[in-house]
Design a protein around this motif. Structure first.
Motif, PDB file in Angstrom:
ATOM      1  N   VAL A 191       9.214   2.180  -6.197  1.00  0.00           N
ATOM      2  CA  VAL A 191       8.931   3.621  -6.907  1.00  0.00           C
ATOM      3  C   VAL A 191       8.077   3.324  -7.898  1.00  0.00           C
ATOM      4  N   ARG A 192       7.963   2.262  -8.611  1.00  0.00           N
ATOM      5  CA  ARG A 192       6.779   1.842  -9.716  1.00  0.00           C
ATOM      6  C   ARG A 192       5.563   1.643  -9.290  1.00  0.00           C
ATOM      7  N   LEU A 193       5.460   1.218  -8.172  1.00  0.00           N
ATOM      8  CA  LEU A 193       4.136   1.177  -7.232  1.00  0.00           C
ATOM      9  C   LEU A 193       3.547   2.524  -6.994  1.00  0.00           C
ATOM     10  N   ILE A 194       4.647   3.258  -6.560  1.00  0.00           N
ATOM     11  CA  ILE A 194       4.209   4.647  -6.094  1.00  0.00           C
ATOM     12  C   ILE A 194       3.626   5.199  -7.256  1.00  0.00           C
ATOM     13  N   ARG A 195       4.358   5.311  -8.432  1.00  0.00           N
ATOM     14  CA  ARG A 195       3.983   5.917  -9.458  1.00  0.00           C
ATOM     15  C   ARG A 195       2.781   5.478 -10.114  1.00  0.00           C
ATOM     16  N   LEU A 196       2.463   4.302 -10.004  1.00  0.00           N
ATOM     17  CA  LEU A 196       1.003   3.787 -10.387  1.00  0.00           C
ATOM     18  C   LEU A 196      -0.108   4.347  -9.611  1.00  0.00           C
ATOM     19  N   GLU A 197       0.144   4.555  -8.283  1.00  0.00           N
ATOM     20  CA  GLU A 197      -0.886   5.132  -7.184  1.00  0.00           C
ATOM     21  C   GLU A 197      -0.812   6.356  -7.458  1.00  0.00           C
TER      22      GLU A 197
ATOM     23  N   SER B 164      12.608  16.800  -7.531  1.00  0.00           N
ATOM     24  CA  SER B 164      11.546  17.187  -8.506  1.00  0.00           C
ATOM     25  C   SER B 164      10.644  15.970  -8.673  1.00  0.00           C
ATOM     26  N   ALA B 165      11.133  14.834  -8.823  1.00  0.00           N
ATOM     27  CA  ALA B 165      10.153  13.770  -9.028  1.00  0.00           C
ATOM     28  C   ALA B 165       9.459  13.164  -7.974  1.00  0.00           C
ATOM     29  N   HIS B 166      10.226  13.638  -6.687  1.00  0.00           N
ATOM     30  CA  HIS B 166       9.638  13.349  -5.474  1.00  0.00           C
ATOM     31  C   HIS B 166       8.485  14.355  -4.855  1.00  0.00           C
ATOM     32  N   GLN B 167       8.587  15.601  -5.274  1.00  0.00           N
ATOM     33  CA  GLN B 167       7.772  16.537  -4.860  1.00  0.00           C
ATOM     34  C   GLN B 167       6.583  16.452  -6.093  1.00  0.00           C
TER      35      GLN B 167
ATOM     36  N   HIS C  58       0.656  -1.160  -0.104  1.00  0.00           N
ATOM     37  CA  HIS C  58       0.043   0.037  -0.119  1.00  0.00           C
ATOM     38  C   HIS C  58       0.944   1.270  -0.016  1.00  0.00           C
ATOM     39  N   VAL C  59       0.447   2.197  -0.856  1.00  0.00           N
ATOM     40  CA  VAL C  59       1.344   3.654  -0.768  1.00  0.00           C
ATOM     41  C   VAL C  59       1.056   4.370   0.220  1.00  0.00           C
ATOM     42  N   ASP C  60       1.950   4.606   0.945  1.00  0.00           N
ATOM     43  CA  ASP C  60       1.569   5.922   1.917  1.00  0.00           C
ATOM     44  C   ASP C  60       2.740   6.923   2.026  1.00  0.00           C
ATOM     45  N   LEU C  61       2.518   7.647   2.675  1.00  0.00           N
ATOM     46  CA  LEU C  61       3.490   8.834   2.692  1.00  0.00           C
ATOM     47  C   LEU C  61       5.034   8.226   3.422  1.00  0.00           C
ATOM     48  N   ALA C  62       5.092   7.456   4.284  1.00  0.00           N
ATOM     49  CA  ALA C  62       6.163   6.782   4.668  1.00  0.00           C
ATOM     50  C   ALA C  62       6.849   5.932   3.694  1.00  0.00           C
ATOM     51  N   LEU C  63       6.192   5.223   2.743  1.00  0.00           N
ATOM     52  CA  LEU C  63       6.537   4.616   1.689  1.00  0.00           C
ATOM     53  C   LEU C  63       7.255   5.400   0.498  1.00  0.00           C
TER      54      LEU C  63
END
Length: 236
Positions: A163-169, A210-213, A72-77
């Motif tokens: 990171v790929r999961l994060i970008r999917l979400e 930049s990607a993070h933000q 699950h994607v959350d802020l900590a991940l």
């Protein structure tokens, strides 16, 4: 002599990675063992051997009475994954600036210039976005692998899946983000070509932040007005 057969558990892991890359597995998704078996096209035994590895890597967890849940994607991940990227990639980029050949760096720059010209010339197609995403990740992978340390490469590959999961979400590379992302890469590549290690470190940090933000829904930090200029000796 033929190569030894790849163990089924390794094939299952590779298939799992591909399902993430192809967006067939989504963050937070619940699956049963049998559904995962069908999705990966692997026997149940291989899937059962795969599950502990995915749990150890934080890509999957077992939820009692509900089944298996993809991370699950959350802020900590998000924050942890991008912090790890920065730690690993900054060292790799500085080393790459010293070890890459002129021909390799020129080819990398030419590929990015071609993509940028195509992105600015017309509306961005899905095929161009897919190609640009592959080129983007390919450069980062190349720098990590150039370290010649399989332990670092393995840690990086696992984090790449996060990171790929994060970008999917949260946010994949989109039409309006493509040209700015390519400009950031070119700004960074020019520091690589100048072999200016301090500028390489600074510009990679800017690119990853930049990607993070963008993932967090925050404004992308702007490039400096002279971003097209080559890196100056002793700095950015």
């Amino acid at each position: 002599m033929s190569s030894p057969p790849v163990p089924l558990r390794a094939q299952a892991y590779e298939s799992f990675q591909q399902q993430i890359l192809q967006a067939n597995i989504r963050p937070g998704q619940f699956v049963s063992q049998r559904e995962l078996m069908q999705l990966l096209d692997m026997p149940l035994g291989a899937v059962r051997e795969l599950i502990p590895r995915l749990e150890a890597e934080g890509l999957l967890r077992t939820v009692p009475q509900r089944g298996l849940q993809i991370a699950h994607v959350d802020l900590a991940l998000i924050n942890n994954a991008f912090h790890l990227r920065l730690v690993l990639e900054r060292e790799a980029a500085m080393r790459f600036a010293q070890s890459a050949t002129d021909a390799e760096l020129a080819a990398i720059e030419a590929t990015h210039l071609d993509l940028l010209a195509r992105a600015e010339a017309d509306s961005t197609s899905q095929s161009l976005l897919t190609e640009a995403q592959a080129v983007d990740w390919g450069l980062h992978d190349r720098m990590i692998d150039a370290l010649g340390n399989p332990l670092i490469s393995e840690v990086y590959r696992i984090n790449t899946l996060r990171v790929r999961l994060i970008r999917l979400e949260r946010a994949m590379l989109s039409d309006d983000a493509l040209a700015p992302a390519l400009r950031e890469h070119l700004w960074f590549i020019r520091a690589l070509r100048a072999r200016e290690v301090a500028a390489v470190s600074q510009r990679l940090t800017h690119h990853l932040e930049s990607a993070h933000q963008r993932i967090l829904g925050l404004p992308r930090p702007p490039l400096p007005p002279d971003w097209m200029a080559p890196a100056a000796p002793g700095g950015a």
